[in-house]
Design an enzyme around this catalytic site. Structure first.
Site, PDB file in Angstrom:
ATOM      1  N   GLU A  83       0.824  -1.224   0.000  1.00  0.00           N
ATOM      2  CA  GLU A  83       0.000   0.000   0.000  1.00  0.00           C
ATOM      3  C   GLU A  83       0.854   1.269   0.000  1.00  0.00           C
ATOM      4  OE1 GLU A  83      -3.773   0.100   1.914  1.00  0.00           O
ATOM      5  OE2 GLU A  83      -3.738  -2.054   2.277  1.00  0.00           O
ATOM      6  N   THR A 135       5.265   2.009  -0.536  1.00  0.00           N
ATOM      7  CA  THR A 135       6.493   1.847   0.249  1.00  0.00           C
ATOM      8  C   THR A 135       6.760   3.092   1.099  1.00  0.00           C
ATOM      9  OG1 THR A 135       7.869   2.822  -1.479  1.00  0.00           O
ATOM     10  CG2 THR A 135       7.491   0.433  -1.591  1.00  0.00           C
TER      11      THR A 135
END
Length: 424
Positions: A404, A406
């Site tokens: 979702e 980095t």
């Protein structure tokens, strides 16, 4: 011969000492499970409803999730019974309106529940996150009434779960470079392409899939589709053998001339990238909760062990070096938790929360990796073996800085929003 006997006797003594240590640590593990610093004392900044939810989910995590988390990890088995019980508690549709069968609570409630579930079992946390944030989230925001009846209502009890298919083998952080295509074939769409790293893939009954409908428009030519599963033309790749969150299924979705009814377009044609970005903003609050839950579990484990383990005639919790580690862990957890609550409350208030969600996700995930690392350091050798949960927390924590968005992407989002604020 005497040397062999001495060595055998010494080996037996060492084995007895280890068995004694493991027996003591089993008792210590039980102690960890019934002590939740995250909910004690009551937090007066939470509503009565959310505080009650927090205590309820914490008790569920301690009694149902944590005792089975090690087994789920070792067997790499999807925890169907856990998910069913989470459904009974309303955790598989927390912020879905009651008219659609959901609990009708706010997003702050969801963030709180994500932390407590993940404190008990990070695998259960990611299953809950992918289902609530990534599958139900875009449907809640963009589904029409017919789609909501078919793809939300049956998915809030834990009997059915969903997944979210955005990433591809060649585009992780570059979400706008979707090579999966959807062609308008009159009364249906035809999908071709491959989606990668899809959580809940093997158990899902439906997926939100993003595909390019107009290459000339680049990211504005991406559309979102609701794909029932299983369906003809869709196959699953092998389950990935992962470092952590090993009980959740992760696999490729492979589309080969997969026909999707025309009415399964979510929102309007070309709205896919917008839907994906709004979904990820909300999803990052959930992953912040997962990271904070893992961090809290690491701190719970470290404190219980430090109070129990004696060295130089005293518990190691008396040592300044250990206390400094505990202090740093506690501070990072509290900072991340407050950022998460702020982002969730801004979402509940209808405010722009893109920057705050990125901050919460970054802080929560980095707190998870830091606290898990420090917990192992405090436990020493016992932190490195699977008899204690510290090594599992360490492995589970790592993914929170990757999926979702980095940590590097979160910093880009935060910086971009800050520059926009200063320049406006």
């Amino acid at each position: 011969m005497r040397l062999v006997l001495r060595q055998a006797t010494r080996g037996s003594s060492v084995l007895m000492q280890r068995n004694h240590l493991l027996t003591r640590n089993k008792s210590l593990t039980n102690k960890i499970l019934v002590r939740s610093a995250s909910v004690l004392p009551d937090n007066d900044s939470l509503s009565e409803t959310n505080q009650m939810l927090r205590e309820t989910v914490a008790a569920f995590a301690e009694n149902e999730l944590a005792p089975n988390a090690g087994k789920v990890d070792k067997e790499c088995k999807f925890p169907m019974e856990m998910v069913a019980k989470m459904g009974e508690l309303g955790l598989m549709g927390l912020d879905i309106p009651t008219e659609l069968g959901g609990a009708g609570l706010d997003y702050t409630a969801y963030a709180i529940a994500m932390e407590e579930v993940s404190r008990g079992c990070a695998t259960a946390g990611v299953i809950m996150s992918a289902h609530n944030s990534l599958y139900l989230g875009p449907l809640k925001g963009f589904a029409n009434d017919e789609q909501a009846e078919k793809y939300i209502k049956p998915f809030v009890t834990g009997e059915k779960i969903g997944c979210f298919a955005l990433s591809e083998p060649g585009n992780g952080s570059d979400a706008g470079a979707a090579s999966t295509v959807a062609v308008d074939a009159g009364d249906h769409w035809v999908l071709n392409g491959t989606k990668a790293w899809i959580t809940n893939s093997y158990e899902a009954s439906a997926s939100i899939v993003f595909a390019t409908t107009d290459k000339a428009k680049k990211h504005k030519g991406i559309s979102a589709f609701i794909v029932p599963m299983p369906t003809e033309g869709l196959t699953l790749g092998k389950k990935e053998d992962k470092l952590g969150i090993r009980g959740s299924s992760t696999a490729y979705l492979i589309f080969e001339d997969c026909k999707i009814p025309k009415e399964n377009l979510l929102g309007e044609t070309g709205f896919g990238f917008k839907i994906a970005m709004k979904t990820l903003d909300a999803g990052r609050i959930g992953i912040a909760g997962q990271g904070i839950g893992i961090a809290q579990a690491s701190l719970d484990c470290a404190i219980a062990y430090a109070d129990d383990r004696k060295a130089f005639g005293a518990p190691i919790s008396k040592m300044q070096a250990i206390q400094f580690k505990l202090a740093d862990m506690g501070m990072q957890i509290e900072c991340a938790r407050l950022l998460m609550w702020r982002a969730a409350r801004m979402k509940d208030a209808g405010m722009n929360y893109t920057k705050e969600a990125a901050m919460a996700k970054l802080a929560g995930s980095e707190a998870a990796t830091f606290c898990a690392h420090q917990s192992i350091q405090i436990l020493g050798g016992m932190g490195y073996v699977s008899d204690m949960p510290a090594e599992r927390h360490y492995r589970d924590a790592r993914i929170t800085e990757i999926y979702e968005g980095t940590s590097e992407i979160q910093r880009l989002v935060i910086a971009g929003q800050l520059l926009k604020e200063y320049r406006s």
